[in-house]
Design a protein around this motif. Structure first.
Motif, PDB file in Angstrom:
ATOM      1  N   GLU A 188      68.133  25.471  35.891  1.00 45.47           N
ATOM      2  CA  GLU A 188      67.031  26.331  35.459  1.00 45.47           C
ATOM      3  C   GLU A 188      66.827  26.225  33.954  1.00 45.47           C
ATOM      4  O   GLU A 188      65.703  26.282  33.454  1.00 45.47           O
ATOM      5  N   LEU A 189      67.930  26.043  33.215  1.00 40.18           N
ATOM      6  CA  LEU A 189      67.825  25.891  31.766  1.00 40.18           C
ATOM      7  C   LEU A 189      67.100  24.591  31.413  1.00 40.18           C
ATOM      8  O   LEU A 189      66.243  24.564  30.525  1.00 40.18           O
ATOM      9  N   ALA A 190      67.445  23.497  32.113  1.00 40.88           N
ATOM     10  CA  ALA A 190      66.782  22.211  31.862  1.00 40.88           C
ATOM     11  C   ALA A 190      65.297  22.301  32.185  1.00 40.88           C
ATOM     12  O   ALA A 190      64.451  21.781  31.442  1.00 40.88           O
ATOM     13  N   ASP A 191      64.956  22.953  33.305  1.00 39.40           N
ATOM     14  CA  ASP A 191      63.550  23.096  33.675  1.00 39.40           C
ATOM     15  C   ASP A 191      62.784  23.952  32.670  1.00 39.40           C
ATOM     16  O   ASP A 191      61.559  23.823  32.535  1.00 39.40           O
ATOM     17  N   ALA A 192      63.507  24.831  31.973  1.00 41.52           N
ATOM     18  CA  ALA A 192      62.838  25.763  31.057  1.00 41.52           C
ATOM     19  C   ALA A 192      62.455  25.127  29.737  1.00 41.52           C
ATOM     20  O   ALA A 192      61.596  25.658  29.020  1.00 41.52           O
ATOM     21  N   LEU A 193      63.080  23.990  29.376  1.00 40.85           N
ATOM     22  CA  LEU A 193      62.900  23.452  28.033  1.00 40.85           C
ATOM     23  C   LEU A 193      61.438  23.261  27.630  1.00 40.85           C
ATOM     24  O   LEU A 193      61.046  23.667  26.530  1.00 40.85           O
ATOM     25  N   PRO A 194      60.581  22.636  28.457  1.00 45.18           N
ATOM     26  CA  PRO A 194      59.188  22.483  28.021  1.00 45.18           C
ATOM     27  C   PRO A 194      58.492  23.806  27.751  1.00 45.18           C
ATOM     28  O   PRO A 194      57.609  23.879  26.882  1.00 45.18           O
ATOM     29  N   TYR A 195      58.889  24.866  28.472  1.00 44.25           N
ATOM     30  CA  TYR A 195      58.250  26.167  28.268  1.00 44.25           C
ATOM     31  C   TYR A 195      58.781  26.859  27.014  1.00 44.25           C
ATOM     32  O   TYR A 195      58.075  27.662  26.403  1.00 44.25           O
ATOM     33  N   LEU A 196      60.014  26.533  26.629  1.00 42.31           N
ATOM     34  CA  LEU A 196      60.548  27.081  25.394  1.00 42.31           C
ATOM     35  C   LEU A 196      59.867  26.477  24.179  1.00 42.31           C
ATOM     36  O   LEU A 196      59.718  27.125  23.151  1.00 42.31           O
ATOM     37  N   LEU A 197      59.450  25.200  24.298  1.00 41.49           N
ATOM     38  CA  LEU A 197      58.852  24.500  23.163  1.00 41.49           C
ATOM     39  C   LEU A 197      57.334  24.455  23.215  1.00 41.49           C
ATOM     40  O   LEU A 197      56.676  24.324  22.187  1.00 41.49           O
ATOM     41  N   GLY A 198      56.773  24.480  24.423  1.00 43.83           N
ATOM     42  CA  GLY A 198      55.332  24.322  24.571  1.00 43.83           C
ATOM     43  C   GLY A 198      54.916  22.881  24.782  1.00 43.83           C
ATOM     44  O   GLY A 198      53.734  22.578  24.867  1.00 43.83           O
ATOM     45  N   TYR A 199      55.872  21.966  24.894  1.00 44.01           N
ATOM     46  CA  TYR A 199      55.601  20.552  25.145  1.00 44.01           C
ATOM     47  C   TYR A 199      56.862  19.930  25.733  1.00 44.01           C
ATOM     48  O   TYR A 199      57.931  20.551  25.751  1.00 44.01           O
ATOM     49  N   ARG A 200      56.737  18.701  26.193  1.00 39.93           N
ATOM     50  CA  ARG A 200      57.877  17.992  26.766  1.00 39.93           C
ATOM     51  C   ARG A 200      58.465  17.075  25.687  1.00 39.93           C
ATOM     52  O   ARG A 200      57.836  16.099  25.291  1.00 39.93           O
ATOM     53  N   PRO A 201      59.651  17.414  25.190  1.00 43.26           N
ATOM     54  CA  PRO A 201      60.198  16.642  24.067  1.00 43.26           C
ATOM     55  C   PRO A 201      60.619  15.241  24.474  1.00 43.26           C
ATOM     56  O   PRO A 201      61.079  15.009  25.592  1.00 43.26           O
ATOM     57  N   GLU A 202      60.443  14.316  23.557  1.00 47.39           N
ATOM     58  CA  GLU A 202      60.859  12.934  23.741  1.00 47.39           C
ATOM     59  C   GLU A 202      61.832  12.568  22.624  1.00 47.39           C
ATOM     60  O   GLU A 202      61.649  12.958  21.485  1.00 47.39           O
ATOM     61  N   ASP A 203      62.855  11.810  22.944  1.00 52.13           N
ATOM     62  CA  ASP A 203      63.750  11.270  21.928  1.00 52.13           C
ATOM     63  C   ASP A 203      64.132  12.350  20.917  1.00 52.13           C
ATOM     64  O   ASP A 203      63.953  12.181  19.710  1.00 52.13           O
ATOM     65  N   SER A 204      64.653  13.460  21.414  1.00 55.27           N
ATOM     66  CA  SER A 204      64.786  14.653  20.590  1.00 55.27           C
ATOM     67  C   SER A 204      66.151  15.311  20.723  1.00 55.27           C
ATOM     68  O   SER A 204      66.767  15.315  21.793  1.00 55.27           O
ATOM     69  N   ILE A 205      66.584  15.908  19.605  1.00 58.32           N
ATOM     70  CA  ILE A 205      67.645  16.916  19.604  1.00 58.32           C
ATOM     71  C   ILE A 205      66.941  18.270  19.522  1.00 58.32           C
ATOM     72  O   ILE A 205      66.110  18.480  18.634  1.00 58.32           O
ATOM     73  N   VAL A 206      67.253  19.161  20.425  1.00 53.73           N
ATOM     74  CA  VAL A 206      66.674  20.505  20.399  1.00 53.73           C
ATOM     75  C   VAL A 206      67.820  21.511  20.387  1.00 53.73           C
ATOM     76  O   VAL A 206      68.727  21.440  21.213  1.00 53.73           O
ATOM     77  N   LEU A 207      67.771  22.435  19.445  1.00 57.24           N
ATOM     78  CA  LEU A 207      68.706  23.559  19.409  1.00 57.24           C
ATOM     79  C   LEU A 207      67.938  24.829  19.730  1.00 57.24           C
ATOM     80  O   LEU A 207      66.840  25.049  19.198  1.00 57.24           O
ATOM     81  N   VAL A 208      68.521  25.671  20.578  1.00 55.47           N
ATOM     82  CA  VAL A 208      67.929  26.958  20.920  1.00 55.47           C
ATOM     83  C   VAL A 208      68.960  28.034  20.637  1.00 55.47           C
ATOM     84  O   VAL A 208      70.094  27.979  21.151  1.00 55.47           O
ATOM     85  N   ALA A 209      68.600  29.003  19.806  1.00 52.42           N
ATOM     86  CA  ALA A 209      69.511  30.096  19.461  1.00 52.42           C
ATOM     87  C   ALA A 209      69.521  31.135  20.574  1.00 52.42           C
ATOM     88  O   ALA A 209      68.500  31.378  21.235  1.00 52.42           O
ATOM     89  N   LEU A 210      70.668  31.748  20.766  1.00 49.28           N
ATOM     90  CA  LEU A 210      70.820  32.834  21.735  1.00 49.28           C
ATOM     91  C   LEU A 210      71.334  34.070  21.015  1.00 49.28           C
ATOM     92  O   LEU A 210      72.181  33.983  20.125  1.00 49.28           O
ATOM     93  N   HIS A 211      70.817  35.218  21.425  1.00 50.02           N
ATOM     94  CA  HIS A 211      71.264  36.502  20.911  1.00 50.02           C
ATOM     95  C   HIS A 211      71.747  37.335  22.084  1.00 50.02           C
ATOM     96  O   HIS A 211      71.067  37.412  23.112  1.00 50.02           O
ATOM     97  N   ASP A 212      72.889  37.954  21.937  1.00 47.20           N
ATOM     98  CA  ASP A 212      73.469  38.722  23.038  1.00 47.20           C
ATOM     99  C   ASP A 212      72.750  40.050  23.209  1.00 47.20           C
ATOM    100  O   ASP A 212      72.465  40.749  22.245  1.00 47.20           O
ATOM    101  N   LYS A 213      72.445  40.366  24.454  1.00 47.91           N
ATOM    102  CA  LYS A 213      71.874  41.663  24.784  1.00 47.91           C
ATOM    103  C   LYS A 213      72.441  42.093  26.132  1.00 47.91           C
ATOM    104  O   LYS A 213      72.085  41.531  27.163  1.00 47.91           O
ATOM    105  N   GLU A 214      73.364  43.059  26.092  1.00 47.70           N
ATOM    106  CA  GLU A 214      73.973  43.601  27.302  1.00 47.70           C
ATOM    107  C   GLU A 214      74.593  42.494  28.149  1.00 47.70           C
ATOM    108  O   GLU A 214      74.411  42.422  29.363  1.00 47.70           O
ATOM    109  N   GLY A 215      75.310  41.586  27.491  1.00 51.06           N
ATOM    110  CA  GLY A 215      75.999  40.526  28.204  1.00 51.06           C
ATOM    111  C   GLY A 215      75.150  39.336  28.576  1.00 51.06           C
ATOM    112  O   GLY A 215      75.628  38.409  29.224  1.00 51.06           O
ATOM    113  N   ARG A 216      73.902  39.318  28.176  1.00 52.28           N
ATOM    114  CA  ARG A 216      73.010  38.215  28.487  1.00 52.28           C
ATOM    115  C   ARG A 216      72.633  37.485  27.198  1.00 52.28           C
ATOM    116  O   ARG A 216      72.500  38.089  26.147  1.00 52.28           O
ATOM    117  N   GLY A 217      72.449  36.173  27.305  1.00 53.42           N
ATOM    118  CA  GLY A 217      71.983  35.406  26.161  1.00 53.42           C
ATOM    119  C   GLY A 217      70.473  35.413  26.109  1.00 53.42           C
ATOM    120  O   GLY A 217      69.807  34.914  27.007  1.00 53.42           O
TER     121      GLY A 217
END
Length: 451
Positions: A87-116
């Motif tokens: 589900e995380l892999a499928d989410a990547l284009p929606y997190l960025l708004g495009y389908r990345p190519e030849d890319s390093i992508v970092l996504v920050a997580l913030h804890d909220k009630e045990g969830r990232g």
């Protein structure tokens, strides 16, 4: 943040280091002249950064491993929970708004009630040589963390994506193995900042692999097929929320790239002729204002022509239609006229409402006409395109256009200021307010300039 193997850096929500303090006019080197850096109005009022998508269901995350951790991504009332690497892999284009190519992508997580909970994100092209990987990892991780801290929220965890398609005769699994040292470097770099990487995925050839999970049940050695585009729960939620995924960055950049077919030769000749006629007048204080009025009047007429054209679906057909509506001599006159900064700043006032759509189409078309030896001249229309895109809420196109403007002229200060402000999540309204005031103070526009 520049990339080692790209002429234009394309960060997502990352910080942009300084590129020098001067901005050139974009005129030929022998015809440089002084001018303003651009309209004022930048202020650090620190809006939050990064779209946070959605959550559905309310089962608590299981504690044993990344494949069973829930990631909340929300968009007001619409929410979805991502529980597995798939589900995380499928989410990547929606997190960025495009389908990345030849890319390093970092996504920050913030804890909220045990969830990232997703926060800021940053992208950088994968450097061509492995020697550059440590530097790229350091730039990307520290840039994202610094930008998050500036907005008052330090990431607590990080997710890494490595996206690269297989080369000739190569499998996705081989790509995964080849990029494993890069994944390890990124994990160590984030760890040095006391931010653990809780998942690192390689996406290649329609499959994904986890660098953090060796459970054959969820992350087999042959990889896991990605879901069909648009079929996941997140895809449905994103569609409902109006979140758009627009293909790849290559397709977006193609809208701004100069022509490479035979017509480019005729366009370059038109630019040569326009330069001979206009550059002396632009450098002459007595005639400079006259050239500005002629440039803006012509731009206004062409914007009206574009606005009246029948609609066309698809980016490429729409751009071809606009190219047909813009003559070679017209394009050359506008490109040369916009090298004057005062003229460019007035053109930047077409930034909202119906004017903005027509202006953006014109600036894209002019960038495509900066052919041959006139590549540096593209900095002006690319910056205007980036500004209009940012002003109208399209941060993705804004960042790409502004990065390409800096690729055309790394010292173009207006592009650098806008690029940094956009990446830092500042509100474009401060710049719009300044430009509106200048327009009102100037009084009536020229007859053909949109009002």
């Amino acid at each position: 943040m520049t990339n080692h193997d790209e002429t234009t850096g394309t960060p997502g929500n990352s910080d942009i280091p300084g590129r020098g303090e001067s901005e050139r006019t974009g005129l030929p080197p022998r015809a440089r002249s002084a001018g303003r850096a651009g309209p004022a109005g930048f202020r650090e009022d620190g809006r939050g950064h990064g779209r946070e998508e959605a959550r559905e269901g309310d089962r608590p995350p299981r504690p044993d491993g990344i494949g069973r951790t829930a990631y909340d991504s929300h968009d007001h009332a619409q929410q979805v929970t991502l529980r597995t690497p798939a589900e995380l892999a499928d989410a990547l284009p929606y997190l960025l708004g495009y389908r990345p190519e030849d890319s390093i992508v970092l996504v920050a997580l913030h804890d909220k009630e045990g969830r990232g909970r997703f926060g800021g994100r940053a992208r950088l092209g994968i450097p061509a040589t492995t020697d550059d990987w440590p530097t790229a990892a350091r730039q990307l991780a520290r840039g994202l963390v610094t930008g998050s801290e500036r907005r008052g929220v330090r990431p607590e965890q990080m997710v890494v994506f490595l996206c690269r398609e297989p080369g000739p005769g190569e499998s996705g699994r081989q790509v995964k193995e080849r990029l494993e040292p890069l994944a390890r470097t990124l994990r160590l770099e984030c760890g040095s900042l006391d931010i653990p990487v809780v998942e690192a995925l390689c996406v290649s050839g329609g499959r994904f692999w986890s660098y953090c999970c060796d459970d054959e049940g969820c992350c087999p050695a042959e990889g896991t097929p990605l879901g069909l585009p648009g079929t996941s729960v997140l895809a449905a939620a994103a569609t409902y929320a109006g979140i758009q995924v627009r293909g790849t960055l290559s397709e977006l950049r193609a809208r701004f790239l100069p022509w490479e077919y035979p017509a480019a030769l005729e366009q370059e000749k038109a630019l040569d002729a326009a330069g001979m006629a206009l550059v002396p007048r632009i450098l002459d204080a007595a005639s400079r204002h006259e050239v500005a009025e002629e440039t803006l009047s012509l731009a206004g007429r062409i914007m009206g022509r574009l606005a009246g054209a029948p609609p066309t679906s698809g980016m490429l057909p729409a751009d071809l239609r606009d190219d047909d509506l813009l003559g070679r001599d017209e394009a050359a006159t506008l490109i040369l006229g916009l090298q004057d900064r005062t003229t460019r700043d007035r053109a930047a006032e077409w930034m909202e409402g119906a004017e903005a759509e027509a202006a953006l189409r014109l600036w894209r078309a002019l960038a495509r006409r900066c052919v041959g030896s006139y590549g540096e001249h593209a900095a002006a229309p690319l910056t205007l395109a980036g500004w209009v895109a940012w002003s109208t809420g399209d941060e993705l196109e804004a960042r790409e256009a502004l990065a390409m403007a800096l690729g055309a002229d790394p010292d173009y200060l207006f592009a650098r200021l806008l690029h940094q402000a956009c990446n830092e999540g500042l509100d474009p309204e401060s710049v719009r307010r300044c430009l509106r005031t200048e327009r009102e103070d100037r009084g009536p526009t020229t007859p053909d300039e949109p009002s």
